[in-house]
Design a protein around this motif. Sequence first.
Motif, mmCIF file in Angstrom:
data_model
loop_
_atom_site.group_PDB
_atom_site.id
_atom_site.type_symbol
_atom_site.label_atom_id
_atom_site.label_comp_id
_atom_site.label_asym_id
_atom_site.label_seq_id
_atom_site.Cartn_x
_atom_site.Cartn_y
_atom_site.Cartn_z
ATOM 1 N N GLY A 141 0.705 -1.099 -0.026
ATOM 2 C CA GLY A 141 -0.318 -0.648 -0.011
ATOM 3 C C GLY A 141 0.414 1.358 0.030
ATOM 4 N N ALA A 142 1.963 0.765 0.146
ATOM 5 C CA ALA A 142 2.972 2.746 0.631
ATOM 6 C C ALA A 142 3.677 1.982 -0.389
ATOM 7 C CB ALA A 142 3.182 1.826 2.065
ATOM 8 N N GLN A 143 3.852 1.924 -1.645
ATOM 9 C CA GLN A 143 5.193 1.706 -1.950
ATOM 10 C C GLN A 143 5.234 2.186 -3.279
ATOM 11 O OE1 GLN A 143 5.163 -2.339 -3.319
ATOM 12 N NE2 GLN A 143 5.309 -2.953 -1.089
ATOM 13 N N ASN A 144 4.819 2.822 -3.728
ATOM 14 C CA ASN A 144 4.659 3.921 -4.900
ATOM 15 C C ASN A 144 5.141 4.969 -4.752
ATOM 16 O OD1 ASN A 144 4.587 4.771 -8.006
ATOM 17 N ND2 ASN A 144 2.376 4.186 -7.624
ATOM 18 N N ALA A 145 6.994 5.257 -4.504
ATOM 19 C CA ALA A 145 8.089 6.040 -4.245
ATOM 20 C C ALA A 145 9.254 6.177 -4.883
ATOM 21 C CB ALA A 145 7.617 6.139 -2.208
ATOM 22 N N VAL A 146 9.248 7.612 -5.014
ATOM 23 C CA VAL A 146 10.697 7.318 -5.401
ATOM 24 C C VAL A 146 10.896 8.585 -4.479
ATOM 25 C CG1 VAL A 146 12.072 8.738 -7.460
ATOM 26 C CG2 VAL A 146 10.284 7.326 -7.912
ATOM 27 N N THR A 147 13.337 8.228 -4.053
ATOM 28 C CA THR A 147 13.663 9.314 -3.303
ATOM 29 C C THR A 147 15.206 9.706 -4.170
ATOM 30 O OG1 THR A 147 12.484 8.779 -1.634
ATOM 31 C CG2 THR A 147 14.553 9.101 -1.062
ATOM 32 N N CYS A 148 15.077 10.669 -4.010
ATOM 33 C CA CYS A 148 16.600 11.018 -4.592
ATOM 34 C C CYS A 148 17.237 11.994 -4.050
ATOM 35 C CB CYS A 148 16.310 12.415 -5.831
ATOM 36 S SG CYS A 148 15.107 11.242 -7.297
ATOM 37 N N VAL A 149 18.908 11.751 -3.337
ATOM 38 C CA VAL A 149 18.976 11.996 -2.636
ATOM 39 C C VAL A 149 20.460 13.117 -3.309
ATOM 40 C CG1 VAL A 149 21.188 11.809 -0.477
ATOM 41 C CG2 VAL A 149 19.326 10.667 -1.043
ATOM 42 N N TYR A 150 20.255 14.125 -2.991
ATOM 43 C CA TYR A 150 21.366 15.661 -3.609
ATOM 44 C C TYR A 150 22.564 15.766 -2.507
ATOM 45 C CZ TYR A 150 18.216 15.458 -7.266
ATOM 46 O OH TYR A 150 17.230 15.266 -7.334
ATOM 47 N N GLN A 151 23.582 15.960 -3.251
ATOM 48 C CA GLN A 151 24.698 16.208 -2.006
ATOM 49 C C GLN A 151 25.093 18.153 -1.991
ATOM 50 O OE1 GLN A 151 28.299 14.462 -2.395
ATOM 51 N NE2 GLN A 151 29.364 15.810 -0.018
ATOM 52 N N SER A 187 3.016 6.626 -14.462
ATOM 53 C CA SER A 187 2.575 6.097 -13.619
ATOM 54 C C SER A 187 2.981 6.444 -12.455
ATOM 55 C CB SER A 187 2.656 5.027 -14.170
ATOM 56 O OG SER A 187 3.741 4.348 -14.339
ATOM 57 N N GLY A 188 4.472 6.585 -12.411
ATOM 58 C CA GLY A 188 5.013 6.375 -10.666
ATOM 59 C C GLY A 188 4.387 8.357 -10.910
ATOM 60 N N PRO A 189 5.580 8.522 -8.941
ATOM 61 C CA PRO A 189 4.729 9.683 -8.574
ATOM 62 C C PRO A 189 5.778 10.676 -8.899
ATOM 63 C CG PRO A 189 6.294 8.061 -7.679
ATOM 64 C CD PRO A 189 6.514 7.422 -8.620
ATOM 65 N N GLU A 190 6.514 11.007 -9.471
ATOM 66 C CA GLU A 190 7.955 11.942 -9.554
ATOM 67 C C GLU A 190 7.364 12.648 -11.271
ATOM 68 O OE1 GLU A 190 13.117 11.912 -9.989
ATOM 69 O OE2 GLU A 190 11.807 10.407 -10.847
ATOM 70 N N PRO A 191 7.883 13.672 -10.945
ATOM 71 C CA PRO A 191 7.214 14.530 -12.134
ATOM 72 C C PRO A 191 8.382 14.103 -12.864
ATOM 73 C CG PRO A 191 8.096 15.758 -10.910
ATOM 74 C CD PRO A 191 7.529 14.921 -9.760
ATOM 75 N N LEU A 192 7.824 14.534 -14.577
ATOM 76 C CA LEU A 192 8.576 14.029 -15.453
ATOM 77 C C LEU A 192 9.529 15.549 -16.062
ATOM 78 C CD1 LEU A 192 7.288 11.426 -17.892
ATOM 79 C CD2 LEU A 192 8.329 11.150 -16.126
ATOM 80 N N GLU A 193 8.408 16.572 -16.370
ATOM 81 C CA GLU A 193 8.562 18.070 -17.329
ATOM 82 C C GLU A 193 7.296 19.343 -16.915
ATOM 83 O OE1 GLU A 193 6.440 17.502 -21.517
ATOM 84 O OE2 GLU A 193 8.354 16.492 -21.180
ATOM 85 N N GLY A 194 8.025 20.303 -16.502
ATOM 86 C CA GLY A 194 6.899 21.251 -16.214
ATOM 87 C C GLY A 194 6.847 22.072 -15.123
ATOM 88 N N PHE A 195 7.705 21.572 -14.184
ATOM 89 C CA PHE A 195 7.243 21.740 -13.101
ATOM 90 C C PHE A 195 9.233 22.470 -12.389
ATOM 91 C CE2 PHE A 195 10.160 18.084 -13.044
ATOM 92 C CZ PHE A 195 11.380 18.009 -11.519
#
Length: 301
Positions: free
Chosen positions: A26-36, A110-118
Amino acid sequence: MKEFPSCFGENGVQVVDSSYSSTTRGAQNAVTCVYQCNLGGRSCLITVSWTKNLMGQGLSVGIDELGNHCLCKVDIKPWVFSKRKGSKNLEVESNKVDILWDLSCAKFSSGPEPLEGFYLAVLFNQEMVLLLGDLKKEACKKIDSDYACVHSHSIFIAKREHIFGKKFYCAKAQFCDKGQVHDVRIECDTLGLNDPCLVIRIDSKTVMQVKQLKWKFRGNHTILVDGLPVEVFWDVHNWLFGNAMGNAVFMFQTCISTEKLWASQSVSDPSVLTWAYSQQFRDSQLQGLGFSLILYAWKNE
């Protein structure tokens, strides 16, 4: 194709904690990115998580010191996210942190991360430290500072993503900061087969194949992408022997030396190749291992 080591015995490669593999769907649709990033002269990590569930889409932004000490975290709940644009202002250790976002024209797959326009911007004492998205000019107009935009020096160091499929599992990946975006495709059919096989393709080209998967359900191998050595680790135990709705885990990690490339061809040191997922994901930059991509592959019903 070079044969892979068997996963049995003390030299097996465990890519993820078993506790994480039991995560509910139920809580899997997530994308996490890490930036230094550099905040006021000290190196910090900014973690951006995009989520999607029955309540809608959400976003969280966290800032941590390299020692994993959390400086601040902002959760943008679905009912706030639905407004598509906004800002948050915080004070952290007498410093001002501003987080601004505009997703009113964002396009999603289909995923939670925006592709463009943001755009998503993080400022520290009115200086841009992170700017994501393709609407950078709009972000600069919003904060009225071209200087801040030009001098943003964040480095993309890690990504974690959940992907779904029955036989084919696809994702987009950059194996270095600002590098070329590649299509990653994982192929594995485990239903009704006595000898399932694992195949990984980059831009439709086969870069890795694992036969006798029931004996080699965990392992590692090194491939070349854009001339760079990339270590691939896999753990498909759940697919073969665990819960039918369980997930497999794949890690793609850039290597830093020729010695690392050759050393990874055989699993000989379990103290190096066995780790807890969270520590590996968060500490990749501290160890100088470059970029890390972790994919959780879930079978659709």
